[in-house]
Design a protein around this motif. Structure first.
Motif, short mmCIF file in Angstrom:
data_model
loop_
_atom_site.label_atom_id
_atom_site.label_comp_id
_atom_site.label_asym_id
_atom_site.label_seq_id
_atom_site.Cartn_x
_atom_site.Cartn_y
_atom_site.Cartn_z
N ILE A 148 2.03 -1.82 -0.13
CA ILE A 148 1.86 -1.97 1.24
C ILE A 148 1.15 -0.63 1.37
N MET A 149 -0.44 -1.36 2.04
CA MET A 149 -1.65 0.21 2.08
C MET A 149 -1.66 0.71 3.60
N LEU A 150 -2.52 1.12 3.31
CA LEU A 150 -3.08 1.80 5.29
C LEU A 150 -4.64 0.65 5.15
N GLY A 151 -4.40 0.33 7.03
CA GLY A 151 -5.19 -0.34 7.02
C GLY A 151 -6.81 -0.37 6.40
N THR A 152 -6.65 1.37 6.84
CA THR A 152 -8.23 1.27 6.78
C THR A 152 -8.53 1.93 5.70
N ILE A 168 -7.61 2.29 -1.22
CA ILE A 168 -9.11 2.91 -2.15
C ILE A 168 -8.60 4.00 -1.49
N ASN A 169 -9.26 5.66 -2.72
CA ASN A 169 -9.11 6.37 -2.45
C ASN A 169 -8.10 6.92 -1.68
N TYR A 170 -6.75 6.52 -1.67
CA TYR A 170 -5.38 6.79 -0.62
C TYR A 170 -4.97 6.18 -1.31
N PRO A 171 -3.52 6.70 -2.06
CA PRO A 171 -2.25 6.01 -2.54
C PRO A 171 -1.37 4.72 -1.87
N ASP A 172 -0.63 4.23 -2.04
CA ASP A 172 0.01 2.68 -1.90
C ASP A 172 0.99 3.39 -1.13
N VAL A 173 1.18 3.25 0.49
CA VAL A 173 2.05 3.51 1.41
C VAL A 173 4.17 4.10 0.77
N ALA A 174 4.21 2.27 0.15
CA ALA A 174 5.15 1.92 -0.41
C ALA A 174 4.73 0.61 -1.11
N TYR A 175 6.10 -0.46 -1.69
CA TYR A 175 6.25 -1.31 -2.00
C TYR A 175 7.33 -1.73 -2.03
N LEU A 176 7.69 -3.60 -2.16
CA LEU A 176 9.26 -3.94 -2.18
C LEU A 176 9.58 -3.87 -3.50
N LYS A 177 11.25 -4.04 -4.00
CA LYS A 177 11.79 -3.63 -5.25
C LYS A 177 12.62 -4.26 -4.57
N ILE A 182 10.21 0.53 -0.53
CA ILE A 182 10.74 1.65 -1.60
C ILE A 182 9.05 2.56 -0.69
N PHE A 183 9.32 4.10 -0.37
CA PHE A 183 8.20 4.55 0.21
C PHE A 183 7.10 5.50 -1.12
N ARG A 184 6.31 5.43 -0.89
CA ARG A 184 5.05 6.64 -2.01
C ARG A 184 4.64 7.83 -1.23
N ARG A 185 4.50 6.98 0.38
CA ARG A 185 3.92 8.67 1.07
C ARG A 185 4.01 8.11 2.61
N LYS A 186 4.59 8.94 3.41
CA LYS A 186 5.51 8.51 4.62
C LYS A 186 3.55 9.41 5.45
#
Length: 329
Positions: A148-152, A168-177, A182-186
């Motif tokens: 899951i990545m931020l739209g911008t 790009i230049n920003y971490p993934d927000v989350a991923y599906l496991k 699983i959230f990486r960035r709130k």
């Protein structure tokens, strides 16, 4: 739990024809072929808004999609938009500027292989998008390959491979496991939900190359209301041999000239080198670490509100939808 899936076409909706793949399947068909089940109280409504190859997507379509989302956000817990991959990052960026502070997750997704093909990535991407639409946090996102990545912050980085998008230049927000997000960035958006679809599509995107002439630049400049110039590395404009800097300086007094980078990561810093400082003095507006897609759509959005170069400079330096890591000087 109620989720709306809006279809716009693209590879995910394509089937093979005599002239190659063509978008022609509806959302109900795609969900059925993906094996997406409505269970445990999950209601999935479908809306076939468009059905085109994403190469054919235009800025007017972004407004149409944005309007459909805005009219639906208070009736659903989450919204998924299926979209072709070629212009998906432009659409996600444009929606992020037009639709701010959405109260539910709005998730764009697609696939690199049509749902009609064996081993298509469509089922997995849809599962990720719908799961995040159910359990995620409000905002505009892209779901692809369990990420899951931020739209911008999204760019397409592979024309054929299944892992086609990166943040790009920003971490993934989350991923599906498995079945768990699983959230990486709130992320937190606050304020009134706004649909602000003012766009001016009369923007040219030029790539700086050795030999690009001032005459070519000015010929393009005369036909548009703003220019994104994709420079080298941290940014700068040549003035030796062919004085492109002088042409840019003339244009930047009348119209916004925004510089982004040909490098995928790092962004533009026009204070770093002498050629960059000359560009700043000429009136060039730095794009910072925005993606090329966010830079282009943000300039279109800014021009939809004003033609004043200084006002546009202020809009471009301001962080509107988390497209910038830091606001620019």
């Amino acid at each position: 739990m109620r989720v709306l899936v809006i279809g716009t076409g693209g590879t995910i909706a394509s089937a093979k024809t005599e002239r190659g793949y063509k978008a022609q399947l509806g959302i109900d068909e795609i969900l059925e072929m993906s094996g997406i089940e409505r269970h445990d109280g999950l209601i999935i409504d479908c809306w076939d808004l468009l059905n085109v190859d994403s190469t054919l997507i235009q800025p007017e379509d972004w407004i149409k999609i944005g309007k459909a989302v805005f009219e639906s956000i208070h009736d659903y817990d989450g919204i998924v938009i299926t979209h072709g991959t070629d212009t998906l990052a432009y659409t996600s960026s444009a929606l992020s500027f037009m639709l701010r502070n959405v109260p539910v997750p709005v998730v764009l997704t697609g696939s690199m292989l049509p749902i009609t093909e064996p081993n298509s990535d469509a089922p997995g991407n849809l599962k990720t998008a719908i799961k995040f639409a159910m359990d995620g946090i409000p905002g505009i996102y892209v779901a692809f390959r369990s990420k899951i990545m931020l739209g911008t912050r999204v760019s397409k980085v592979n024309s054929l491979g299944l892992n086609a998008f990166q943040s790009i230049n920003y971490p993934d927000v989350a991923y599906l496991k498995g079945d768990k997000i699983i959230f990486r960035r709130k992320i937190s958006f606050s304020g009134e939900t706004v649909f602000d679809p003012a766009l001016d599509p009369e923007v040219a995107y030029l790539r700086l190359t050795p030999g690009l002439s001032p005459e070519t630049f000015l010929a393009v400049e005369r036909t548009v209301h703003g220019i994104v110039l994709e420079g080298y590395g941290a940014g700068g404009i040549p003035y030796r041999g062919r004085n492109l800097l002088e042409a840019v300086s003339v244009a930047a007094k009348k119209k916004p000239v925004v510089m982004t980078s040909q490098a995928l990561y790092g962004g533009v810093d026009l204070t770093r080198y002498e050629v960059g400082r000359r560009a700043l003095e000429a009136g060039v507006i730095p794009a910072g670490d925005m993606t090329k897609e966010a830079t282009l759509t943000k300039l279109m959005w800014a021009l939809g509100h004003t033609r004043n170069v200084e006002e546009i400079r202020e809009i471009m330096r301001r962080n509107v939808a988390m497209e910038l890591s830091t606001e620019l000087f």
